[in-house]
Design a protein around this motif. Sequence first.
Motif, PDB file in Angstrom:
ATOM      1  N   ALA A 144      46.785 -21.343  75.719  1.00 48.67           N
ATOM      2  CA  ALA A 144      45.991 -20.208  75.251  1.00 48.67           C
ATOM      3  C   ALA A 144      46.915 -19.043  74.944  1.00 48.67           C
ATOM      4  CB  ALA A 144      44.961 -19.800  76.310  1.00 48.67           C
ATOM      5  N   MET A 145      46.360 -17.999  74.348  1.00 47.67           N
ATOM      6  CA  MET A 145      47.104 -16.774  74.107  1.00 47.67           C
ATOM      7  C   MET A 145      46.164 -15.585  74.227  1.00 47.67           C
ATOM      8  SD  MET A 145      47.722 -16.408  70.027  1.00 47.67           S
ATOM      9  CE  MET A 145      46.894 -14.942  69.467  1.00 47.67           C
ATOM     10  N   ARG A 146      46.753 -14.410  74.373  1.00 40.92           N
ATOM     11  CA  ARG A 146      45.990 -13.193  74.586  1.00 40.92           C
ATOM     12  C   ARG A 146      45.722 -12.502  73.252  1.00 40.92           C
ATOM     13  NH1 ARG A 146      47.529  -9.370  79.543  1.00 40.92           N
ATOM     14  NH2 ARG A 146      45.885  -7.781  79.453  1.00 40.92           N
ATOM     15  N   LEU A 147      44.457 -12.146  73.039  1.00 38.00           N
ATOM     16  CA  LEU A 147      44.073 -11.393  71.842  1.00 38.00           C
ATOM     17  C   LEU A 147      43.841  -9.918  72.136  1.00 38.00           C
ATOM     18  CD1 LEU A 147      41.582 -13.539  69.729  1.00 38.00           C
ATOM     19  CD2 LEU A 147      43.907 -12.878  69.162  1.00 38.00           C
ATOM     20  N   GLY A 148      43.634  -9.575  73.387  1.00 42.15           N
ATOM     21  CA  GLY A 148      43.342  -8.185  73.715  1.00 42.15           C
ATOM     22  C   GLY A 148      42.824  -8.084  75.131  1.00 42.15           C
ATOM     23  N   ASP A 149      42.123  -6.989  75.407  1.00 44.11           N
ATOM     24  CA  ASP A 149      41.548  -6.736  76.727  1.00 44.11           C
ATOM     25  C   ASP A 149      40.059  -6.439  76.579  1.00 44.11           C
ATOM     26  OD1 ASP A 149      44.019  -6.968  78.016  1.00 44.11           O
ATOM     27  OD2 ASP A 149      44.500  -4.873  77.643  1.00 44.11           O
ATOM     28  N   LEU A 150      39.311  -6.714  77.654  1.00 41.76           N
ATOM     29  CA  LEU A 150      37.879  -6.474  77.688  1.00 41.76           C
ATOM     30  C   LEU A 150      37.540  -5.647  78.921  1.00 41.76           C
ATOM     31  CD1 LEU A 150      36.823 -10.138  76.908  1.00 41.76           C
ATOM     32  CD2 LEU A 150      36.638  -8.233  75.318  1.00 41.76           C
ATOM     33  N   HIS A 151      36.588  -4.730  78.768  1.00 38.30           N
ATOM     34  CA  HIS A 151      36.150  -3.954  79.931  1.00 38.30           C
ATOM     35  C   HIS A 151      34.708  -3.510  79.743  1.00 38.30           C
ATOM     36  CE1 HIS A 151      36.452   0.017  77.899  1.00 38.30           C
ATOM     37  NE2 HIS A 151      37.525  -0.467  77.322  1.00 38.30           N
ATOM     38  N   LEU A 152      34.089  -3.119  80.851  1.00 41.58           N
ATOM     39  CA  LEU A 152      32.703  -2.662  80.882  1.00 41.58           C
ATOM     40  C   LEU A 152      32.655  -1.207  81.317  1.00 41.58           C
ATOM     41  CD1 LEU A 152      30.997  -5.746  82.582  1.00 41.58           C
ATOM     42  CD2 LEU A 152      30.785  -5.049  80.197  1.00 41.58           C
ATOM     43  N   PRO A 153      31.596  -0.468  80.950  1.00 41.32           N
ATOM     44  CA  PRO A 153      31.557   0.974  81.260  1.00 41.32           C
ATOM     45  C   PRO A 153      31.488   1.277  82.746  1.00 41.32           C
ATOM     46  CG  PRO A 153      29.479   0.239  80.274  1.00 41.32           C
ATOM     47  CD  PRO A 153      30.459  -0.878  80.109  1.00 41.32           C
ATOM     48  N   GLU A 154      31.042   0.316  83.581  1.00 37.95           N
ATOM     49  CA  GLU A 154      30.975   0.589  85.014  1.00 37.95           C
ATOM     50  C   GLU A 154      32.351   0.848  85.627  1.00 37.95           C
ATOM     51  OE1 GLU A 154      27.031  -1.013  84.140  1.00 37.95           O
ATOM     52  OE2 GLU A 154      29.066  -1.485  83.491  1.00 37.95           O
ATOM     53  N   ARG A 155      33.407   0.273  85.068  1.00 36.55           N
ATOM     54  CA  ARG A 155      34.766   0.499  85.555  1.00 36.55           C
ATOM     55  C   ARG A 155      35.730   0.224  84.391  1.00 36.55           C
ATOM     56  NH1 ARG A 155      37.027   0.903  90.718  1.00 36.55           N
ATOM     57  NH2 ARG A 155      34.931   1.560  91.319  1.00 36.55           N
ATOM     58  N   PRO A 156      35.895   1.200  83.480  1.00 36.92           N
ATOM     59  CA  PRO A 156      36.702   0.954  82.280  1.00 36.92           C
ATOM     60  C   PRO A 156      38.157   0.609  82.574  1.00 36.92           C
ATOM     61  CG  PRO A 156      35.365   2.939  82.037  1.00 36.92           C
ATOM     62  CD  PRO A 156      35.266   2.527  83.461  1.00 36.92           C
ATOM     63  N   GLU A 157      38.685   1.071  83.705  1.00 34.60           N
ATOM     64  CA  GLU A 157      40.097   0.808  83.974  1.00 34.60           C
ATOM     65  C   GLU A 157      40.361  -0.632  84.406  1.00 34.60           C
ATOM     66  OE1 GLU A 157      38.382   2.604  87.804  1.00 34.60           O
ATOM     67  OE2 GLU A 157      38.129   2.783  85.637  1.00 34.60           O
ATOM     68  N   LEU A 158      39.318  -1.396  84.736  1.00 36.37           N
ATOM     69  CA  LEU A 158      39.476  -2.801  85.086  1.00 36.37           C
ATOM     70  C   LEU A 158      39.449  -3.612  83.791  1.00 36.37           C
ATOM     71  CD1 LEU A 158      39.695  -5.172  86.968  1.00 36.37           C
ATOM     72  CD2 LEU A 158      37.230  -5.017  87.422  1.00 36.37           C
ATOM     73  N   ARG A 159      40.610  -4.042  83.361  1.00 41.45           N
ATOM     74  CA  ARG A 159      40.737  -4.757  82.096  1.00 41.45           C
ATOM     75  C   ARG A 159      40.912  -6.246  82.365  1.00 41.45           C
ATOM     76  NH1 ARG A 159      41.784  -0.851  78.089  1.00 41.45           N
ATOM     77  NH2 ARG A 159      40.962   1.101  78.935  1.00 41.45           N
ATOM     78  N   ILE A 160      40.146  -7.043  81.661  1.00 38.49           N
ATOM     79  CA  ILE A 160      40.249  -8.499  81.754  1.00 38.49           C
ATOM     80  C   ILE A 160      40.949  -9.001  80.493  1.00 38.49           C
ATOM     81  CG2 ILE A 160      39.006 -10.667  81.971  1.00 38.49           C
ATOM     82  CD1 ILE A 160      38.717  -8.885  84.404  1.00 38.49           C
ATOM     83  N   PRO A 161      42.064  -9.719  80.621  1.00 36.18           N
ATOM     84  CA  PRO A 161      42.707 -10.269  79.420  1.00 36.18           C
ATOM     85  C   PRO A 161      41.762 -11.187  78.664  1.00 36.18           C
ATOM     86  CG  PRO A 161      44.165 -10.440  81.324  1.00 36.18           C
ATOM     87  CD  PRO A 161      42.814 -10.033  81.851  1.00 36.18           C
ATOM     88  N   MET A 162      41.696 -11.006  77.361  1.00 34.24           N
ATOM     89  CA  MET A 162      40.893 -11.889  76.521  1.00 34.24           C
ATOM     90  C   MET A 162      41.794 -13.028  76.041  1.00 34.24           C
ATOM     91  SD  MET A 162      38.834 -11.064  73.019  1.00 34.24           S
ATOM     92  CE  MET A 162      38.274 -12.400  71.955  1.00 34.24           C
TER      93      MET A 162
END
Length: 648
Positions: free
Chosen positions: A400-418
């Motif tokens: 796999a490879m990374r395309l970007g990051d994903l986050h939700l408004p409840e905790r924007p600083e918690l980024r999940i690699p896409m």
Amino acid sequence: MTAELVRGQNHPLTRTRLEIRISAGDPVIAGATLGDEDGRVAGPERVAHPAAPHLPGLEVPQQAAADHRLAVDLEALPEGVHRVTVLLALPNGVGGPSRFGTVAAPFVAVTGLDGTALVSFTITGLDAESAVTALELYRRRGAWKVRAVGQGYADGLAAMLRDQGLPQAAELAATVQEAVTRGMARTIAPPPRTPGDGTRVRTAAGLPPGESGPAPQPPPRPPAAPVPPEARPPQQQAQSGSPVDYRHPGRVRTAPPSPPPQASPPEPGRPPQPVAGDASGWTMDERLYNQVWGMFEDLARSVAAYRSAVDFADSRQEQELQRVLSDPRSRIGGAGDEARAAAGAKHTALVDRARAVLDRDLAQLIAESEVVEPALPSAFAGWASPVWHGYRVPMEIPMAMRLGDLHLPERPELRIPMLVRLPLERGLWIDSGRSRSGPDHALGSDGLRRAAVEAAVAHVARLLAVHPAGEFTVHVLDPAGSATASLAPLLESGVLREPPAAGAAGVTAVLSRLTRRVDLMQMAVRGGAPDALPPDLDTGEQLLLVNDFPHGFDDRAVTQLRYLADEGPSVGVHLMMVADREDAREYGPVLDPLWRSLLRITPVPDDHLADPWVGHAWTYEPALAPAGSRVLVQVLRQVAEARRAYGR
């Protein structure tokens, strides 16, 4: 104790606020109808479906998914409703199964708001059906019951709705399928599930016991019928259950994967310390990949539980206030004020408790992210990661490879690699048009187009960097020459075998060459004669980067592009488009299948992607090199040098 129903059996309901939880092996559409005493549905306004998910007392998901939660408040249903029928259907035209007989048996559970399972039903015995009536909640003599139905319809959703007396059944079924198709086009595909993949202890967020809780686990379902190896495409024959074979050709696995690393026992009263690679897998990269997807799912479900708890608190407060206002004696004087204050206090207490549980789970996920992110290999890591300073051209293609990051408004600083699987199963569309929520207003139209090309270059650079030398070739179409400055890293490093094609003639030449390659590869695969391919045909992975579509494209070129988008990925030809859909509006609905077939991503943050579990709108941010960094150029130069060294 949970009552396990069989087809035709009924059971009394002791609660009026319910959740109906559905688990299926593949994405399905979930909806519900509101019927009268005879089960007849008065009209489309009495059907909850992805295009109209909210009705009084009823809420259904807005897209197809493998897991669903439907919310039902029997006391809030419209007057005259005596039956709530839960429907399942397979999406049309999205490349998935076309009948329930080829997928795992759907599992349905009716639970209370505290997560207590009341009844469950596994829908077995389905074959050619593409739609099924799962169960129904019905009222008899003032009491509500649930019945396991499991009636299938080979003619699909329209036949099922028609059977409930809906005269506009065909039109409504088409509306539902169109809404689902649009929703699935923006959904991030989950990783393939294989035995032992992604094993991980899940954390659940929500209200304390008595208000909300974890979903009941369905019983084991029988696996889908296996496909014989000789009937699978070549890329699927080496690894059953997965469309991608990311193993080294010389590696033979004769033993199960080694267990993941274990964290040291936690101190009493404290959560366990996270460990990088704590999911199962054959290699550390596979463990990290599964762990990232586990974090993604944990965050999606934790936030879903929190939002469900808040919605419940809001609904409860509204009902209590309505009861107060409906009594003339409580509208005036201190009794009304006290009732309002009590309702507000209950609401605040419920929300605070739900937020405390969410914060606990978020803290654990943040701690896990802080451990996992530095351990990611270059294919999974951000461009700012130190791993790129020690970059070497790989000898194998990663999974796999990374395309970007994903986050939700409840905790924007918690980024999940896409992370997306390789080879790419869908093309990529970098949208250079106006986003719905991103800060692109500051860039202007020209600035946004330039940012889109720069994002495309970053994605192309990563694709080149994660493939072995010479095994990935990039072709660029820039008919008007408008992206020369943004394409500079690719041009100056020498990773392109030929300069970007310009003008209509250049577009025609490149598209014809790639179309011929797809045709020849498909004939070789279908005929079982790979040795018959021309010796000058490059059988490695190919990427076509198209800028400024549809400039320079005639009708024939558009047809060829659609063909490459549909047929190319199966034989190693992939598409990446930088385009504004408005620029191609003159083609009308002709290009709708093209846009839906591509994964839309943006050059600026935008909340347009959905997860495959609960369908949250996730904010996506592209994986770009830090401002002023030369890491991307340095990596591309190493790729070019390795290619020259191997004579490719």
